[in-house]
Enzyme design. Structure first.
Site, mmCIF file in Angstrom:
data_model
loop_
_atom_site.group_PDB
_atom_site.id
_atom_site.type_symbol
_atom_site.label_atom_id
_atom_site.label_comp_id
_atom_site.label_asym_id
_atom_site.label_seq_id
_atom_site.Cartn_x
_atom_site.Cartn_y
_atom_site.Cartn_z
ATOM 1 N N CYS A 381 0.839 -1.202 0.000
ATOM 2 C CA CYS A 381 0.000 0.000 0.000
ATOM 3 C C CYS A 381 0.878 1.258 0.000
ATOM 4 O O CYS A 381 1.470 1.576 -1.017
ATOM 5 C CB CYS A 381 -1.003 -0.059 1.135
ATOM 6 S SG CYS A 381 -2.491 0.859 0.744
ATOM 7 N N HIS A 506 -3.511 -4.937 0.328
ATOM 8 C CA HIS A 506 -2.884 -5.484 1.546
ATOM 9 C C HIS A 506 -2.887 -7.014 1.502
ATOM 10 O O HIS A 506 -3.858 -7.637 1.945
ATOM 11 C CB HIS A 506 -3.649 -5.020 2.783
ATOM 12 C CG HIS A 506 -3.462 -3.578 3.097
ATOM 13 N ND1 HIS A 506 -2.447 -3.120 3.904
ATOM 14 C CD2 HIS A 506 -4.153 -2.492 2.702
ATOM 15 C CE1 HIS A 506 -2.528 -1.800 4.005
ATOM 16 N NE2 HIS A 506 -3.547 -1.389 3.280
ATOM 17 N N GLU A 508 -1.498 -8.993 3.332
ATOM 18 C CA GLU A 508 -1.396 -9.625 4.665
ATOM 19 C C GLU A 508 -2.742 -10.111 5.195
ATOM 20 O O GLU A 508 -2.781 -10.952 6.085
ATOM 21 C CB GLU A 508 -0.738 -8.670 5.673
ATOM 22 C CG GLU A 508 -1.549 -7.439 6.079
ATOM 23 C CD GLU A 508 -1.301 -6.227 5.180
ATOM 24 O OE1 GLU A 508 -1.001 -6.422 3.980
ATOM 25 O OE2 GLU A 508 -1.413 -5.088 5.670
HETATM 26 N N1 GLN Z 1 -2.021 6.735 2.802
HETATM 27 C C1 GLN Z 1 -2.124 6.007 1.593
HETATM 28 C C2 GLN Z 1 -3.484 6.148 0.953
HETATM 29 O O1 GLN Z 1 -4.409 6.556 1.585
HETATM 30 C C3 GLN Z 1 -1.786 4.535 1.819
HETATM 31 C C4 GLN Z 1 -2.738 3.818 2.725
HETATM 32 C C5 GLN Z 1 -2.218 2.518 3.243
HETATM 33 O O2 GLN Z 1 -1.022 2.262 3.216
HETATM 34 N N2 GLN Z 1 -3.081 1.695 3.784
HETATM 35 O O3 GLN Z 1 -3.657 5.864 -0.220
#
Ligand code: GLN
Length: 530
Positions: A381, A506, A508
């Site tokens: 992310c 994600h 995970e």
């Molecule tokens: N802050 C970034 C976004 O909002 C990444 C979010 C994250 O890593 N979950 O796109």
């Protein structure tokens, strides 16, 4: 008819009620029953989505985009069932929905009160879980410790449900601390007695006590707890600390917890099949050699903030009998100057998700270090976003490249907000939950997933800016995963390196014991190969 198991906690928090409930779920599921799990949390936030991970650990995201308590991650990893938004309810949500009804005149001029309005709302959630899950057994964990002011409406609702449905359909399991006093060399049952008294004062007699202790204890203590808490002695279950949470299903199996539950709730259990768990535990015990992973994040003082990432790495390690050693690098303190000293010798670098400005420059440096030194890199992310920013700055030579989350005025907004999302309202406005990623043939991602698509969970607001796709490709980046419906970038790779892969989603959240997510497995294999 769906049966209910309610799990409460006694004496102190952090005893692993979630693990106990999940482990019981494993035993029942592997005895042929359909299981659903949910958690009630007594705090007033509407969901944990906006709570700082320092306070409450990671936010676990469900398939349907629920931002939930990290215990849901344990539930899913243990019972391997995809849960939903409805599996996690805070007191805040209950009050919010009740007050909304009040504003909409749904109570017809009545005085709105904790009993019956809040308690009815809680009961409705439990009935809804029954109907939606169609499970044989719904296991509900009540967050916090018995005696907390906030949890009282929940316990009152559970008391009422027990009264309505009877002992043969509703069961109370109390997980409580049995402390060992080193000075006198003995266990003390008094705290358990007190917490059972507390439950009794709320009208609840527990059916089972799971005594959490530092080590195994003698039969005579079970006899004592049984006598003083009015619980038959076989219903006092021993659950000593274990070096791995994945051993707990086997520990409580020894105490026959599933059989005790089946007896009271008149459930038919098939033979309990635990081969997979035994294989996992074997792998854990045989994982002696160590693989090191550097995690560059901002909550390094509290690993609960990256719990699912850690479990995913561990699962991948167990597959090849390797134990993972985590080296925590504080992204906030990483600078051009100390970069080499902090990351020298790193075998693999992982940059997890994150929000806000703090630590972002450090994460960008970590991605640079991994790329330049051909160290296996897994970006998750924000970890993908920083890898792209780094690449734009240092390879494509766009020094002000950034994400508009941090620099809204950059001329090179490599990462930018999606159309239609607003910046002001930070609660519940993210791209959340499952989306299908189409994988490009011939890429690492494709070879890892071994299929054309990957279904993964998201939690972010910003996206790779498609205006920069071409120049990235011209400079050697491969976009190996896309969300075709909206033409969004999901995975990037840098094939010049051995393993440089980063995902907007994600991975995970979909790792399971014996079934690590392919990106994690690829990352760990790449480290091992080096
Ligand atoms: N802050 C970034 C976004 O909002 C990444 C979010 C994250 O890593 N979950 O796109």
């Amino acid at each position: 008819m769906t049966k209910h198991i309610f799990i409460t906690g006694g004496v102190v928090s952090g005893l692993g009620k979630g693990i106990t409930g999940s482990s019981l779920g494993v035993l029942l599921k592997n005895s042929g029953l359909k299981i659903f799990m949910q958690k009630f949390d007594p705090y007033l936030n509407i969901d944990p989505g906006t709570i700082n991970p320092i306070e409450h650990g990671e936010v676990y995201v469900t398939d349907d985009g629920g931002e939930t308590d990290l215990d849901l991650g344990h539930y899913e990893r243990f019972i391997d069932v995809n849960l939903s938004k409805n599996s996690s309810t805070s007191a805040g949500r209950i009050y919010y929905e009740t007050l909304e009804k009040e504003r909409n005149g749904k109570y017809g001029g009545k005085t709105v009160q904790v009993i019956p309005h809040i308690t009815n709302e809680i009961k409705q959630k439990i009935y809804k879980a029954e109907v939606e899950s169609k499970a044989d057994v719904v296991i509900t964990e009540i967050g916090g410790t018995v005696g907390d002011i906030e949890s009282q409406p929940f316990l009152e609702a559970l008391r009422q449900i027990r009264m309505e449905k009877g002992k043969e359909n509703v069961m109370f399991i109390h997980v409580a601390l049995l402390p060992y006093l080193k000075v006198s060399g003995e266990f003390k049952t008094k705290p358990i007695q007190h917490s059972v008294k507390e439950l009794l004062s709320l009208g609840i007699q527990p059916d089972v006590i799971v005594a959490r202790s530092e080590m195994e204890f003698e039969q005579k203590l079970k006899d004592k707890i049984s006598l003083l808490c009015s619980i038959s002695v076989e219903n006092v279950i021993e659950c000593p600390d274990s070096d791995s949470i994945y051993k707990v299903p086997l520990i409580i199996e020894k105490g026959n917890l599933h059989k005790i539950v089946a007896k009271q709730l008149t459930l038919n259990l098939k033979e309990t099949k635990l081969e997979d768990w035994k294989k996992l535990v074997n792998n854990i015990d045989n994982s002696k050699d160590i693989l090191t992973v550097h995690i560059v994040g901002k909550y390094v003082e509290l690993s609960d903030a990256y719990l699912s990432v850690m479990e995913s790495l561990k699962f991948s390690g167990y597959e090849i009998n390797k134990k993972i050693k985590f080296v925590w690098v504080n992204a906030r303190k990483l600078t051009e100057k100390n970069l080499k000293a902090e990351l020298e010798g790193a075998k693999g670098i992982l940059v997890p998700g994150g929000f806000g400005e703090d630590g972002v420059e450090g994460k960008i440096l970590a991605a640079k270090y991994a790329r330049e030194n051909n160290i296996p890199y897994l970006g998750i992310c924000l970890g993908m976003q920083v890898a792209c920013i780094e690449f734009a700055r240092n390879v494509i030579k766009l020094p002000d490249a950034h994400t508009t989350e941090i620099n809204p005025h950059t001329k090179n907004p490599i990462i930018d907000i999606m159309e239609g999302k607003n910046r002001e309202n930070i609660g519940g406005t993210l791209r959340l939950g499952r989306y299908v990623t189409s994988l490009k043939e011939g890429t690492i991602a494709h070879s890892l997933y071994k299929q054309k698509t990957a279904i993964e969970r998201h939690r972010h607001r910003y996206e790779f800016n498609n205006n920069f796709r071409k120049v990235f490709e011209d400079n050697g980046i491969v976009f190996s995963g896309l969300y075709l419906e909206q033409d969004l970038v999901e995975i990037i790779e840098y094939p010049k390196n051995d393993f440089f892969v980063a995902a907007q989603y994600h991975p995970e959240f979909t790792s399971r014991p014996n079934k690590p997510n392919p990106l994690f497995m690829g990352f760990i294999n790449a480290i091992n190969k080096k």
